[in-house]
Design an enzyme around this catalytic site. Structure first.
Site, short mmCIF file in Angstrom:
data_model
loop_
_atom_site.label_atom_id
_atom_site.label_comp_id
_atom_site.label_asym_id
_atom_site.label_seq_id
_atom_site.Cartn_x
_atom_site.Cartn_y
_atom_site.Cartn_z
N GLY A 94 0.83 -1.20 0.00
CA GLY A 94 0.00 0.00 0.00
C GLY A 94 0.86 1.25 0.00
O GLY A 94 2.07 1.19 0.23
N GLY A 142 0.09 -4.86 1.31
CA GLY A 142 -1.30 -4.86 0.86
C GLY A 142 -1.60 -5.93 -0.16
O GLY A 142 -2.73 -6.44 -0.23
N GLU A 165 7.68 -5.03 7.06
CA GLU A 165 7.22 -3.87 7.84
C GLU A 165 8.10 -3.50 9.03
O GLU A 165 8.17 -2.33 9.41
CB GLU A 165 5.78 -4.09 8.31
CG GLU A 165 4.74 -4.01 7.21
CD GLU A 165 4.62 -5.29 6.39
OE1 GLU A 165 3.82 -5.31 5.43
OE2 GLU A 165 5.32 -6.27 6.72
N ASP A 173 0.82 -6.25 8.92
CA ASP A 173 -0.62 -6.14 9.12
C ASP A 173 -1.39 -6.92 8.06
O ASP A 173 -0.97 -8.00 7.66
CB ASP A 173 -1.03 -4.67 9.15
CG ASP A 173 -0.81 -3.95 7.83
OD1 ASP A 173 0.06 -4.37 7.05
OD2 ASP A 173 -1.52 -2.95 7.57
#
Length: 403
Positions: A94, A142, A165, A173
């Site tokens: 993302g 994402g 991340e 996530d």
């Protein structure tokens, strides 16, 4: 040529150039960021931002999610296929930089992006029709959320999977707290903390993909999928298995982490990040030294949060994990006294400013870490009163306020 004529001609050149540029812009066809199409009784989603590795943004989420819901209840739609244009990336993640910048100034994008992305992830995880993700290329962040929760994930030799991340002050996530601890042994924790990259057939061997098919066979696979009549999960599975059986590329090579699997289970089996670092130091092998060096470059706060996230997520449903991760995402984005330390670490990593490295581990008091996982303030977290189905997730994510 007279001077006056020459001067006029010189003046006209920039004007003519500007007119040509304007005409080009007006005539240029702007491609949609995501294509939503029907092919027979199959619905096809195509990520269509190849110049930016099909990075996922909020407008794409807002196009995909409602259409996905319509197809789920459409009697003329039997399955969903999601793929990408460009041949290099399925979806490299993302637009976290834009979200982070929005978070610094209190813009709602910092809430909207994560909230709506996680709602989409949850819908994919509970989808009632066959959902086939063809992850032919880079698949991170994402892109993982768009694929890993679906019933079928097809990797090719061009697939590159990673959850990087912890290197940028975030955490894995999009439901990482759900699927990573469900990989065999401590492999998921290892991938989450180190950001280790899996390629090609190894993505399937690790359990991230369900099948491996050579990229040259993907067009034929898509045609065969579209041609299935009212397919069940078993019909789709048999077709994918038949294509996998025809794909011999790298089948003779062992899993990239095969000889380290037992070491990963042992060294990453500690009850804390500090314990893992101690295990790596005590082991002293080249592999252990390399992992210790990698962890030393990661955000210490992210390491601690990620460890706790996977530890908790191992016993939670996907929707519960996504609620937890939404709270954490807002902790990353918002400057408050409660989570300012986390935000500052995130900000420092992005700006490449001074960063104190693993020494922060020793000063991250557990009660402060636990605070990141607490529910939202009283009156804003309704999940404890509503616990069933996607309605619960939708209700919380739409109504809950920032920490």
């Amino acid at each position: 040529m007279p001077l006056t004529v020459l001067t006029s001609a010189c003046r006209l050149k920039p004007l003519c150039r500007l007119e040509r540029i304007q005409a080009h812009l007006m005539s240029s066809h702007v491609e949609p960021e995501v294509l939503l199409e029907k092919a027979g009784r199959a619905a096809v989603i195509t990520m269509n931002r190849p110049k930016v590795l099909n990075a996922l943004n909020l407008s794409m989420i807002r196009r995909i999610h409602p259409q996905l819901q319509k197809w789920e209840s459409d009697p003329e739609t039997d399955m969903v296929i999601i793929k990408a244009a460009g041949g290099k990336a399925f979806c490299a993640g993302g637009d976290i930089r834009a979200v982070t910048e929005a978070g610094k100034v209190g813009d709602s994008l910092a809430q909207d992006f994560f909230r709506e992305e996680y709602m989409l992830n949850n819908s994919i995880g509970s989808y009632r029709k066959p959902y086939v993700a063809i992850i032919d290329g880079i698949t991170m962040g994402g892109g993982v959320g768009l694929s890993v929760h679906g019933r079928f994930r097809v990797a090719t030799e061009k697939t590159l999977f990673a959850m990087p991340e912890t290197a940028i002050g975030l955490f894995p996530d999009v439901g990482g707290g759900y699927f990573l601890p469900r990989l065999r042994g401590k492999l998921g924790l290892f991938l989450a903390l180190t950001g280790f990259r899996l390629k090609g057939r190894d993505v399937q061997r690790a359990g991230v993909a369900t099948h491996f098919v050579e990229s040259k066979k993907i067009p034929e696979l898509e045609q065969r999928l579209v041609g299935l009549k009212s397919p069940s999960d078993s019909d789709v599975s048999r077709l994918l298995e038949s294509f996998q059986a025809q794909s011999d590329l790298d089948s003779d090579k062992p899993f990239v982490l095969d000889k380290h699997t037992s070491d990963i289970d042992r060294m990453f089996g500690s009850s804390s990040v500090e314990g893992i670092l101690q295990n790596l130091k005590a082991d002293g092998s080249d592999f252990a030294k390399k992992q210790a060096e990698i962890l030393s470059r990661m955000s210490p706060t992210s390491l601690k949060v990620t460890f706790r996230q996977l530890q908790a997520g191992a016993a939670m449903s996907l929707q519960d994990v996504l609620v937890m991760e939404y709270r954490l995402s807002q902790a990353c984005m918002v400057r408050t006294q409660r989570v300012g330390e986390f935000f500052n670490v995130l900000n420092s990593v992005w700006r490449c400013d001074d960063f104190s490295g693993p020494g922060l581990l020793s000063v991250l008091v557990n009660c402060r870490l636990i605070g990141l996982f607490l529910p939202f303030q009283r009156g804003h977290d309704f999940y404890e009163g509503v616990r069933s189905g996607e309605l619960a997730l939708r209700y919380i994510l739409l109504r809950s306020a920032v920490l």
